[in-house]
Every structure is written in C-alpha cells, then in structure tokens.
Design a protein around this motif. Structure first.
Motif, mmCIF file in Angstrom:
data_model
loop_
_atom_site.group_PDB
_atom_site.id
_atom_site.type_symbol
_atom_site.label_atom_id
_atom_site.label_comp_id
_atom_site.label_asym_id
_atom_site.label_seq_id
_atom_site.Cartn_x
_atom_site.Cartn_y
_atom_site.Cartn_z
ATOM 1 N N THR A 110 4.692 -2.761 -0.403
ATOM 2 C CA THR A 110 4.455 -1.340 -0.693
ATOM 3 C C THR A 110 3.750 -0.616 0.445
ATOM 4 O OG1 THR A 110 2.426 -1.953 -1.863
ATOM 5 C CG2 THR A 110 4.410 -1.673 -3.211
ATOM 6 N N LEU A 111 3.548 -1.305 1.548
ATOM 7 C CA LEU A 111 2.872 -0.737 2.717
ATOM 8 C C LEU A 111 3.916 -0.377 3.770
ATOM 9 C CD1 LEU A 111 0.330 -0.134 4.425
ATOM 10 C CD2 LEU A 111 0.250 -2.572 4.976
ATOM 11 N N PRO A 112 4.131 0.916 4.013
ATOM 12 C CA PRO A 112 5.129 1.305 5.017
ATOM 13 C C PRO A 112 4.764 0.723 6.388
ATOM 14 C CG PRO A 112 4.330 3.226 3.812
ATOM 15 C CD PRO A 112 3.468 2.078 3.418
ATOM 16 N N GLU A 113 5.742 0.144 7.045
ATOM 17 C CA GLU A 113 5.489 -0.502 8.336
ATOM 18 C C GLU A 113 4.922 0.452 9.372
ATOM 19 O OE1 GLU A 113 8.367 -3.153 9.989
ATOM 20 O OE2 GLU A 113 9.036 -3.760 7.998
ATOM 21 N N THR A 114 5.338 1.702 9.320
ATOM 22 C CA THR A 114 4.888 2.669 10.323
ATOM 23 C C THR A 114 3.822 3.608 9.779
ATOM 24 O OG1 THR A 114 6.693 4.163 9.721
ATOM 25 C CG2 THR A 114 7.101 2.602 11.523
ATOM 26 N N GLY A 115 3.215 3.232 8.678
ATOM 27 C CA GLY A 115 2.198 4.101 8.087
ATOM 28 C C GLY A 115 2.853 5.233 7.322
ATOM 29 N N GLY A 116 2.076 6.265 7.061
ATOM 30 C CA GLY A 116 2.595 7.396 6.303
ATOM 31 C C GLY A 116 2.071 7.399 4.895
ATOM 32 N N LYS A 117 2.818 8.060 4.028
ATOM 33 C CA LYS A 117 2.401 8.205 2.640
ATOM 34 C C LYS A 117 2.655 6.934 1.850
ATOM 35 C CE LYS A 117 3.039 13.121 2.692
ATOM 36 N NZ LYS A 117 3.547 14.303 2.037
ATOM 37 N N ILE A 118 1.688 6.640 1.000
ATOM 38 C CA ILE A 118 1.769 5.480 0.112
ATOM 39 C C ILE A 118 1.628 5.999 -1.311
ATOM 40 C CG2 ILE A 118 0.679 3.316 -0.582
ATOM 41 C CD1 ILE A 118 -0.571 3.290 2.247
ATOM 42 N N GLN A 119 2.513 5.570 -2.173
ATOM 43 C CA GLN A 119 2.426 5.909 -3.595
ATOM 44 C C GLN A 119 2.513 4.591 -4.352
ATOM 45 O OE1 GLN A 119 3.117 9.474 -4.696
ATOM 46 N NE2 GLN A 119 2.891 9.066 -6.867
ATOM 47 N N LEU A 120 1.487 4.290 -5.140
ATOM 48 C CA LEU A 120 1.414 3.020 -5.849
ATOM 49 C C LEU A 120 1.309 3.244 -7.348
ATOM 50 C CD1 LEU A 120 -1.315 1.273 -3.637
ATOM 51 C CD2 LEU A 120 1.176 1.039 -3.423
ATOM 52 N N THR A 121 1.951 2.367 -8.109
ATOM 53 C CA THR A 121 1.737 2.347 -9.548
ATOM 54 C C THR A 121 0.356 1.739 -9.807
ATOM 55 O OG1 THR A 121 2.625 0.119 -9.853
ATOM 56 C CG2 THR A 121 4.222 1.964 -9.951
ATOM 57 N N HIS A 122 -0.068 1.798 -11.047
ATOM 58 C CA HIS A 122 -1.352 1.202 -11.428
ATOM 59 C C HIS A 122 -1.372 -0.295 -11.079
ATOM 60 C CE1 HIS A 122 -5.051 0.877 -13.807
ATOM 61 N NE2 HIS A 122 -4.532 -0.227 -14.310
ATOM 62 N N ASP A 123 -0.316 -1.005 -11.424
ATOM 63 C CA ASP A 123 -0.263 -2.444 -11.156
ATOM 64 C C ASP A 123 -0.230 -2.743 -9.659
ATOM 65 O OD1 ASP A 123 -0.325 -2.988 -13.875
ATOM 66 O OD2 ASP A 123 1.844 -3.282 -14.034
ATOM 67 N N GLN A 124 0.520 -1.967 -8.907
ATOM 68 C CA GLN A 124 0.563 -2.155 -7.459
ATOM 69 C C GLN A 124 -0.816 -1.903 -6.843
ATOM 70 O OE1 GLN A 124 3.682 0.675 -6.706
ATOM 71 N NE2 GLN A 124 5.249 -0.925 -6.467
ATOM 72 N N ALA A 125 -1.504 -0.894 -7.339
ATOM 73 C CA ALA A 125 -2.842 -0.592 -6.825
ATOM 74 C C ALA A 125 -3.797 -1.759 -7.078
ATOM 75 C CB ALA A 125 -3.380 0.690 -7.458
#
Length: 184
Positions: A110-125
């Motif tokens: 869930t981590l973009p290789e080049t950075g940028g915006k991250i949007q995570l679900t509760h479980d991913q967080a």
C-alpha cells in the motif's frame, strides 16, 4: 510528509515524498529479511498444526535469537522461566514471524514506490502501525535507544555517523504518532 488524517469510513490518508517512501520501503524490507525464517520451519514448528510428531519433538526447538534485534522482535514469553519460555517459543515463534511478515508486506503493498498520496483502510492502517513498530524497535535496538532518547540524540554532533539514524528514528516516531492520532 503530509501527516495522516482520518477519512470517512474509518480509514486514513497521508502524503509521502519520494525519498520518504524509498526510506520506508528499505527499512521495512530489511526487517522482513531479518525476521524471515531460513527455509522451512525447523522441527517443532510445523506448518501443519496436525504434524503431531514434529509438534511434540524435543529436537531442533527454536532458540532465543543471538541477534539483539531479533530477540526484541521475537521476545520470550516468560523471562524468569527458561523452560516455559522455550515451550512458548516452540508454539508461537513461527506464527509471530508470519504475522510480522504479513503486516510488513501489507505496508509495502500500500506504499507507492514513488511516494505521493496514500489512502488506507482501517485494517491497512493497523498493518502499517505493526510494521512501523517493528522498524522502530529494530532501529532502536541497533542504536541503543533508551527512555532518554532526546538526551542521547541531543549529545550527538551533526557530523556523528549515528546522527542521521537518530533523525530517522525520530521521524518514524512522528509518522507512527500521526497514524495513531488519525485512527483515534
């Protein structure tokens, strides 16, 4: 870094610079390598819980790791009772390693290789929190961080080789704190 913020539905969002994403990927990958089992589980740590012979074997039991980082990431269940600690490790170390690997992989996925915006679900967080915690524990052990972290860091000069590592440790704490606050 743009700190984590809550989103509707219980998730979180943040933004990372390319260098920050690269650093996180590197550190998480290093922890994954460290906690990866060496090939198939040793006897006494069966993949199949119904492997009764391996389950009750006294040979090749997992031992307290020699590496202080691994010892911190895979702690004894009973510090004052070596036999109980060994028995606990026999039944839990494989699943603990697996859970740590899964959280780290979820973070990388869930981590973009080049950075940028991250949007995570509760479980991913929550997977991110577990993976970040493991990275901070590993780095903290290597640095010899104590409760007096700020004082330790303050005594270092900017040209000290450990200074940058302390900066990273502090930054990881800020990332972790922003994630915890966003989830609260």
């Amino acid at each position: 870094m743009d700190p984590f913020r809550p989103t509707r539905g219980g998730g979180v969002r943040a933004g990372l610079a390319p260098a920050e994403a690269s650093l996180l990927r590197s550190l998480v990958g290093q922890v994954m390598t460290l906690i990866a089992p060496d090939g198939p589980p040793p006897r006494g740590q069966p993949d199949d819980p119904l492997d009764w012979d391996a389950l009750f074997s006294q040979e090749d039991q997992p031992q307290i790791p020699d590496d202080p980082v691994l010892a911190r990431l895979l702690p004894d269940g009973y510090r004052d009772d070596p036999d109980a600690a060994q028995e606990f490790r026999k039944y839990t170390e494989s699943s603990l390693r697996s859970a740590k690997q899964q959280a780290a992989q979820e973070m990388l996925d869930t981590l973009p290789e080049t950075g940028g915006k991250i949007q995570l679900t509760h479980d991913q967080a929550h997977a991110w929190l577990r993976a970040l915690n493991d990275v901070r524990l590993a780095l903290g052990v290597r640095l010899g961080v104590t409760e007096e972290f700020e004082e330790q860091w303050g005594r270092l000069r900017a040209d000290d080789p450990q200074w940058a590592a302390y900066e990273v440790y502090a930054w990881l704490g800020a990332v972790q704190e922003s994630l915890v606050k966003a989830l609260a």
